[in-house]
Write an enzyme that holds these catalytic residues in place. Structure first.
Site, PDB file in Angstrom:
ATOM      1  CD  GLU A  43    -116.068  -0.049  33.031  1.00  0.00           C
ATOM      2  OE1 GLU A  43    -116.685   0.822  32.368  1.00  0.00           O
ATOM      3  OE2 GLU A  43    -114.882   0.095  33.381  1.00  0.00           O
ATOM      4  NE  ARG A  47    -109.955   0.587  38.606  1.00  0.00           N
ATOM      5  CZ  ARG A  47    -110.002   1.895  38.601  1.00  0.00           C
ATOM      6  NH1 ARG A  47    -110.084   2.543  39.732  1.00  0.00           N
ATOM      7  NH2 ARG A  47    -109.982   2.558  37.465  1.00  0.00           N
ATOM      8  CB  THR A  70    -109.735  -2.140  35.529  1.00  0.00           C
ATOM      9  OG1 THR A  70    -110.640  -1.127  35.999  1.00  0.00           O
ATOM     10  CG2 THR A  70    -108.319  -1.680  35.844  1.00  0.00           C
ATOM     11  CE  LYS A 130    -112.375   4.058  31.321  1.00  0.00           C
ATOM     12  NZ  LYS A 130    -112.500   3.033  32.358  1.00  0.00           N
TER      13      LYS A 130
END
Ligand code: 3PG
Length: 212
Positions: A43, A47, A70, A130
């Site tokens: 993943e 960021r 993210t 998640k």
């Protein structure tokens, strides 16, 4: 690949390495180290600005299941999918982000740590979420309690998980996989210590078979 196929693959590996790359040039060697460690999954988080190029490089290999992490905006969903991401992870549940993933036919894994958030995800047609940030949201006990009223909902706890508590999460029937950055520490990535990453990854994989 369908959402079910992707979920099956994540569920088979049981681990999702959460990768933060400062330089997309690290993506291919990192993917190689993950594969060598027995975990062909990544993943790659948005960021950093390197995310789209890193996803592109990993996807091009063809031997790694690559997702974007993210992901906060619709524009990032578009960038992630264009780069080849096969799943899209967000820290929370955004209707706009989930619907854009659905338009693209890409699996959305939005974050949810309360019953209200799980219900919001279910209303969007999402049945696997998640659980983030797992450690500070009550840990495995909280996942178990939250799962109780939601039969069939799957959780991917992430945040504050490592070798010491991985088994607690994986022991729960509602937990499909666990995410974390401990196998891919930034200092090892930036130092190009691929053997170190391979070893951490292999150790994590070993825990999924012996530690739960
Ligand atoms: C994430 O982005 O999913 C988390 O920050 C990963 O959490 P960890 O660094 O505590 O594993």
């Amino acid at each position: 690949m369908s959402d079910t196929d992707i979920l099956d693959r994540l569920g088979a590996h049981r681990l999702v390495p959460v990768v933060v790359l400062d330089d997309a040039a690290h993506a291919d060697p990192l993917a190689k180290a993950l594969v060598a460690g027995g975990l062909p999954v990544a993943e790659v988080t948005f960021r950093t600005a390197a995310a789209p190029d890193a996803i592109r490089a990993m996807s091009a290999r063809g031997d790694v299941l690559v997702g974007a992490g993210t992901v906060l905006t619709v524009a990032q969903v578009d960038q992630a999918v264009a780069a080849g991401a096969q799943f899209v992870v967000s820290p929370g549940t955004s209707r706009a982000v989930v619907e854009r993933c659905q338009e693209h036919g890409v699996l959305a894994l939005p974050g949810a740590v309360t019953a209200t958030e799980v219900m919001a995800a279910l209303e969007l047609g999402v049945a696997t979420v998640k659980f983030f940030p797992a450690g500070s949201s009550g840990g495995a006990a909280a996942v178990a309690a939250l799962a109780a009223p939601f039969g069939g909902v799957g959780f991917v706890p992430t945040g504050g998980i490592g070798p010491g508590n991985l088994a607690e999460y994986l022991a729960l029937p509602s937990v499909r996989a666990v995410g974390g950055s401990w196998m891919v520490p930034k200092d090892l990535v930036n130092a190009g210590d691929l053997d170190g990453i391979r070893a951490l990854t292999a150790a994590a994989v070993a825990l999924t078979t012996t530690g739960s």
